[in-house]
Scaffold this active site. Structure first.
Site, PDB file in Angstrom:
ATOM      1  CB  CYS A   1      18.207 -54.475  16.042  1.00 40.53           C
ATOM      2  SG  CYS A   1      18.027 -56.225  16.437  1.00 40.53           S
TER       3      CYS A   1
ATOM      4  CG  HIS B   1      17.691 -64.616  14.184  1.00 40.15           C
ATOM      5  ND1 HIS B   1      19.033 -64.355  14.205  1.00 40.15           N
ATOM      6  CD2 HIS B   1      17.102 -63.444  13.864  1.00 40.15           C
ATOM      7  CE1 HIS B   1      19.232 -63.080  13.917  1.00 40.15           C
ATOM      8  NE2 HIS B   1      18.077 -62.506  13.704  1.00 40.15           N
TER       9      HIS B   1
ATOM     10  CG  HIS C   1      21.426 -67.672   9.847  1.00 42.13           C
ATOM     11  ND1 HIS C   1      20.276 -67.401  10.551  1.00 42.13           N
ATOM     12  CD2 HIS C   1      22.367 -66.836  10.346  1.00 42.13           C
ATOM     13  CE1 HIS C   1      20.516 -66.434  11.424  1.00 42.13           C
ATOM     14  NE2 HIS C   1      21.776 -66.066  11.312  1.00 42.13           N
TER      15      HIS C   1
ATOM     16  CD  GLU D   1      16.111 -64.649   9.692  1.00 43.41           C
ATOM     17  OE1 GLU D   1      16.977 -64.006  10.305  1.00 43.41           O
ATOM     18  OE2 GLU D   1      15.499 -64.198   8.704  1.00 43.41           O
TER      19      GLU D   1
ATOM     20  CG  ASN E   1      23.404 -58.318  12.285  1.00 45.88           C
ATOM     21  OD1 ASN E   1      23.992 -57.305  12.600  1.00 45.88           O
ATOM     22  ND2 ASN E   1      22.986 -59.196  13.189  1.00 45.88           N
TER      23      ASN E   1
ATOM     24  CB  SER F   1      23.338 -59.769  18.126  1.00 42.34           C
ATOM     25  OG  SER F   1      24.305 -60.065  17.140  1.00 42.34           O
TER      26      SER F   1
END
Ligand code: SF4
Length: 295
Positions: A12, A72, A122, A124, A217, A258
């Site tokens: 991305c 992140h 996580h 993030e 993701n 990723s």
């Protein structure tokens, strides 16, 4: 046999940007460091090591070094410690992640209790939590919503979560609260990859999802696809064996945000090799893509 790649898959914007920032920095000054993986893909992290971009686990391991802040993000406390220890910080936090951190901070400053839809382990989400000194709750989805909740609150999501799950949470919250401030922080790259994967899964006898087992993701893509068709999640082509593909006619490929292109190419070629097909490609652009049908 037919192999199709999801229309949106692989690296991305935020991941490409973080890698480019790190490579540019490593061109000027080696070694440089990242606190935790720059992106959630073990093979990419190994490649970065060869460019002098090394990962460490703890902020207090770094003194007077150049440190790339990963896509992140990192916690406020880690950022402050790195600065105190004389490190030069280069921020590769994805702008969408940075925006979510800003929303958490401003909601807390304005006195709103906050719900983050996300995985509390996580990185993030851990980083987002560090920007709030007030009341905050992390939950994976509507099933974890407590019976009693604040009268007013702010709601946002980990960037890689699923839109339908956020909608369900909003739906459940509306009758319970007087004021709900929603920031839809699910990033477009995530939504596009999920939609394209689901669409391809519906047309496939089997889905192969490529990407880090530690990538939120990618795991979400595997979960969504497996609700539709038999799905396997692999990191590299080496994990594929002939028995895994038996009797499959239409195979769909997708990859997390990723996952580098070369891993997708290797998986495509391995499927062909295992099924006795001589087709090989050298670029992801050569793999047939599942295009949306126009009416
Ligand atoms: S998945 Fe979205 S939020 Fe995460 S790095 Fe990529 S663009 Fe940024």
């Amino acid at each position: 046999m037919e192999i199709r790649l999801a229309q949106h898959s692989g690296f991305c914007f935020g991941v490409k940007r973080a890698i480019q920032i790190a490579l540019d920095a490593a061109d000027k000054d080696k070694p440089i460091y990242t606190l935790g993986p720059l992106i959630h893909n073990p093979q990419s992290v190994q490649n970065l090591e060869q460019h002098g971009i090394l990962m460490v686990d703890k902020a207090d391991d770094l003194h007077n070094s150049t440190v790339i802040i990963r896509s992140h993000g990192i916690t406020l406390q880690d950022r402050e410690m790195l600065e105190r220890n004389g490190n030069k910080l280069i921020d590769a936090t994805c702008p969408f992640v940075g925006k979510a951190q800003d929303h958490v901070r401003s909601l807390c400053q304005e006195g709103y209790p906050v719900i983050i839809m996300g995985d509390k382990s996580h990185p993030e989400v851990i980083a987002m939590l560090s920007y709030c000194k007030g009341e905050i709750l992390v939950l994976n989805g509507v099933d974890e919503l407590p019976e009693k909740i604040w009268n007013k609150l702010g709601l946002l999501s980990q960037t890689t979560k699923n839109m339908a799950d956020l909608q369900k949470l909003v739906h459940a919250l509306v009758p319970k609260v007087k004021e709900l401030r929603l920031f839809n922080t699910i990033c477009t790259a995530t939504s596009l990859r999920q939609e394209a994967s689901v669409e391809l899964a519906a047309r496939s006898d089997q889905m192969i999802v490529i990407g880090g087992k530690n990538s939120s993701n990618t795991r979400m893509l595997a979960a969504l696809c497996s609700e539709i068709t038999p799905t396997i999640h692999i990191e590299t082509a080496e994990e594929l064996e002939a028995g895994m593909l038996s009797d499959r006619v239409r195979i769909g490929l997708t990859a997390g945000a990723s996952t580098p292109d070369y891993l997708i190419v290797e998986v495509f070629n391995k499927i062909n090799e295992l099924t006795g097909n001589r087709t090989t490609v050298t670029s992801v652009e050569d793999i047939p893509v599942n295009k949306e049908e126009s009416c």
